[in-house]
Design an enzyme around this catalytic site. Structure first.
Site, PDB file in Angstrom:
ATOM      1  N   LYS A  43       0.739  -1.128  -0.021  1.00 35.53           N
ATOM      2  CA  LYS A  43      -0.043   0.040  -0.111  1.00 35.53           C
ATOM      3  C   LYS A  43       0.933   1.155   0.058  1.00 35.53           C
ATOM      4  O   LYS A  43       1.981   1.013   0.062  1.00 35.53           O
ATOM      5  CB  LYS A  43      -0.862  -0.119   1.364  1.00 35.53           C
ATOM      6  CG  LYS A  43      -0.259   0.230   2.626  1.00 35.53           C
ATOM      7  CD  LYS A  43      -0.844  -0.110   3.802  1.00 35.53           C
ATOM      8  CE  LYS A  43      -0.352   0.000   5.128  1.00 35.53           C
ATOM      9  NZ  LYS A  43      -0.896  -0.242   6.094  1.00 35.53           N
ATOM     10  N   ARG A 145     -10.338   0.690  14.632  1.00 34.61           N
ATOM     11  CA  ARG A 145     -10.321   1.305  13.475  1.00 34.61           C
ATOM     12  C   ARG A 145     -11.228   0.239  12.368  1.00 34.61           C
ATOM     13  O   ARG A 145     -12.490   0.362  12.623  1.00 34.61           O
ATOM     14  CB  ARG A 145      -8.846   1.175  12.760  1.00 34.61           C
ATOM     15  CG  ARG A 145      -8.677   2.119  11.620  1.00 34.61           C
ATOM     16  CD  ARG A 145      -6.977   2.188  11.385  1.00 34.61           C
ATOM     17  NE  ARG A 145      -6.688   0.794  10.744  1.00 34.61           N
ATOM     18  CZ  ARG A 145      -5.582   0.494  10.134  1.00 34.61           C
ATOM     19  NH1 ARG A 145      -4.555   1.622  10.240  1.00 34.61           N
ATOM     20  NH2 ARG A 145      -4.966  -0.656   9.430  1.00 34.61           N
ATOM     21  N   TYR A 289      14.757  31.267   3.465  1.00 34.01           N
ATOM     22  CA  TYR A 289      13.767  32.044   4.072  1.00 34.01           C
ATOM     23  C   TYR A 289      13.775  32.078   5.562  1.00 34.01           C
ATOM     24  O   TYR A 289      14.011  31.276   6.313  1.00 34.01           O
ATOM     25  CB  TYR A 289      12.438  31.456   3.721  1.00 34.01           C
ATOM     26  CG  TYR A 289      12.216  31.040   2.067  1.00 34.01           C
ATOM     27  CD1 TYR A 289      12.366  32.157   1.387  1.00 34.01           C
ATOM     28  CD2 TYR A 289      11.884  29.948   1.754  1.00 34.01           C
ATOM     29  CE1 TYR A 289      12.088  32.152   0.159  1.00 34.01           C
ATOM     30  CE2 TYR A 289      11.531  30.013   0.204  1.00 34.01           C
ATOM     31  CZ  TYR A 289      11.624  30.874  -0.753  1.00 34.01           C
ATOM     32  OH  TYR A 289      11.416  30.868  -1.756  1.00 34.01           O
ATOM     33  N   MET A 337      10.649  24.476  -0.686  1.00 35.19           N
ATOM     34  CA  MET A 337       9.964  23.814  -1.698  1.00 35.19           C
ATOM     35  C   MET A 337      10.695  22.757  -2.379  1.00 35.19           C
ATOM     36  O   MET A 337      10.539  21.548  -2.664  1.00 35.19           O
ATOM     37  CB  MET A 337       8.889  24.620  -2.466  1.00 35.19           C
ATOM     38  CG  MET A 337       7.878  23.462  -3.365  1.00 35.19           C
ATOM     39  SD  MET A 337       6.723  24.798  -4.424  1.00 35.19           S
ATOM     40  CE  MET A 337       5.963  25.504  -3.045  1.00 35.19           C
TER      41      MET A 337
HETATM   42  C1  LIG Z   1      -0.167  -1.385   7.169  1.00 29.79           C
HETATM   43  C2  LIG Z   1      -0.621  -2.462   7.460  1.00 29.79           C
HETATM   44  C3  LIG Z   1       0.309  -3.415   7.963  1.00 29.79           C
HETATM   45  C4  LIG Z   1       1.792  -3.450   7.671  1.00 29.79           C
HETATM   46  O1  LIG Z   1       2.108  -2.799   8.853  1.00 29.79           O
HETATM   47  P1  LIG Z   1       3.679  -2.717   8.800  1.00 29.79           P
HETATM   48  O2  LIG Z   1       3.924  -2.201  10.392  1.00 29.79           O
HETATM   49  O3  LIG Z   1       4.308  -1.647   7.923  1.00 29.79           O
HETATM   50  O4  LIG Z   1       4.508  -3.934   8.830  1.00 29.79           O
HETATM   51  C5  LIG Z   1      -0.473  -4.709   8.190  1.00 29.79           C
HETATM   52  N1  LIG Z   1      -1.703  -4.897   8.378  1.00 29.79           N
HETATM   53  C6  LIG Z   1      -2.733  -3.860   8.134  1.00 29.79           C
HETATM   54  C7  LIG Z   1      -4.104  -3.932   8.313  1.00 29.79           C
HETATM   55  C8  LIG Z   1      -2.088  -2.445   7.802  1.00 29.79           C
HETATM   56  O5  LIG Z   1      -2.858  -1.498   7.635  1.00 29.79           O
END
Ligand SMILES: *Cc1c(COP(=O)(O)O)cnc(C)c1O
Length: 400
Positions: A43, A145, A289, A337
């Site tokens: 992701k 969550r 800046y 930037m």
């Molecule tokens: C992002 C995520 C992971 C991975 O977590 P890491 O700490 O990067 O290994 C695993 N399970 C879920 C549900 C996540 O959202």
């Protein structure tokens, strides 16, 4: 696009070592043994590394690929088709809705049902699915969550009675709130108890519906997979550690305590930038800046065309160092930037061309994503995931 998207000739570049990614996944395989599937989390544009760049290594080494959106999952399928690769299991751990479900089922992508909206849409889509949809149910064991709390699970899942066998519940998962930040795992152990209760409820419900009760159980992200063996179950979801970064200092300490040995993680990513100009500034001159840094003496500065637009946090102003010619050189004044000014007095002369290592190794010296995170009061996850998707990626894939 309104402009030519070619990267500039003088600009920062990300270097990716896919051998390191493979080695990190192998380290998990060796640790977990054969009974535990290794999921790779890609992701967030593969934690900012670049999904397309990381995919060959993740695809080759992981049993399942975890993404957050339907679009990412279908992209993985498109890459597989384009490169003639056999399909990997792909699981969407984020929310999915209506029409996405039809496409995901057709593509053989698995989904997580972790909220009422997704569940309602799965139920509604069931009659229209052209292929079976594999579903993993998320148990909220204490993160608040995604997921259904064990006490609400039976009611929440009751609508599955109507879906027929186009929708198949194949997995059960949860996610921990507090493994990375502590060296004792009381909260995580409570979550494991809640997960076990969720498993009992889910299996009872599936049995009552006359459906298979065999579920792939997965609870552990990187940290839990390392320091909480009872969390490993049938599969783990490894994100940050696959990229060679530690979830936290506490996890690193915990590994020594729990496993009695070190785990070697190799960072996959380095980030470098050639200088735009190296020049002398006079005593009394200000840099950047806000005039937050003033030269006490004659100083040689290097200007680098990289800044917070590219993901170098502005909070690193007057805090960070980069590596130039193997030496640590201070960031002077504010991060801008598109510009970074660095004190190279000890290593370069006006008119030189130099290269700054923002993250990575230069000779024996090393500056890590964790160093940047420490200076910017955040975690390495945020540092790497915010690296610009526009930055060019150079991939090296040496078979180890
Ligand atoms: C992002 C995520 C992971 C991975 O977590 P890491 O700490 O990067 O290994 C695993 N399970 C879920 C549900 C996540 O959202």
């Amino acid at each position: 696009m309104a402009y030519d998207p070619r990267p500039p000739i003088v600009g920062s570049r990300i270097h990716l070592d896919l051998g390191a990614f493979r080695a990190n996944v192998t380290a998990f395989r060796d640790l977990l043994g054969t009974g535990v599937a290794v999921g790779g989390v890609v992701k967030g544009n593969a934690y900012g590394h670049g999904l397309d760049a990381i995919l060959p290594a993740a695809h080759a080494t992981c049993d399942v690929l975890h993404v957050v959106t339907a679009g990412e999952a279908l992209h993985v399928r498109a890459v597989e088709r384009a490169r003639d690769l056999t399909r990997r299991r792909v699981l969407v751990i984020g929310p999915v809705r209506g029409p996405e479900l039809v496409d995901l089922a057709a593509a053989g992508v698995e989904v997580v049902v972790g909220d009422a909206g997704t569940l309602a849409d799965v139920v509604a889509a069931a009659p229209t699915l052209g292929a079976p949809l594999a579903v993993h149910v998320h148990v909220d064991s204490g993160l608040s969550r995604e997921g259904f709390a064990p006490a609400h699970l039976a009611d929440a899942l009751a609508p599955l009675a109507t879906v027929g066998d186009r929708v198949r519940v194949v997995g059960l998962l949860t996610h921990f709130a507090d493994v990375e930040d502590v060296t004792e795992q009381r909260q995580a152990l409570r979550q494991l108890e809640a997960f076990a209760e969720g498993e009992r409820v889910a299996k009872q419900l599936l049995a009552d519906l006359g459906r298979p009760t065999e579920l792939e159980r997965h609870t552990a992200a990187s940290a839990a997979a390392l320091v909480l063996p009872p969390s490993r179950y049938d599969a783990v979801r490894v994100g940050i550690a696959a990229y060679g970064l530690w979830p936290s200092r506490e996890t690193r300490i915990g590994v020594r305590a729990v496993l009695g040995r070190e785990i070697d993680l190799r960072p996959v990513l380095s980030w470098r930038c050639p200088s735009q100009v190296v020049k002398a500034i006079e005593p009394g001159a200000y840099v950047g800046y806000g005039c937050t840094w003033r030269a006490e003496e004659s100083t040689t500065v290097a200007v680098f065309p990289v800044g917070y637009h590219d993901g170098y946090p502005r909070l690193l102003s007057n805090q960070a160092h980069v590596l130039v010619r193997g030496r640590r050189c201070r960031v002077l004044g504010r991060v801008m930037m598109n510009h970074l000014v660095v004190d190279v007095t000890r290593v370069a002369s006006p008119g030189d061309d130099v290269v700054a290592t923002l993250i990575g190794r230069d000779d024996g010296a090393w500056v890590s994503a964790d160093d940047l995170a420490g200076w910017a009061q955040t975690i390495s996850y945020e540092i790497v995931t915010r690296l610009g998707a526009h930055l060019p990626r150079d991939v090296v894939d040496d078979p180890a």
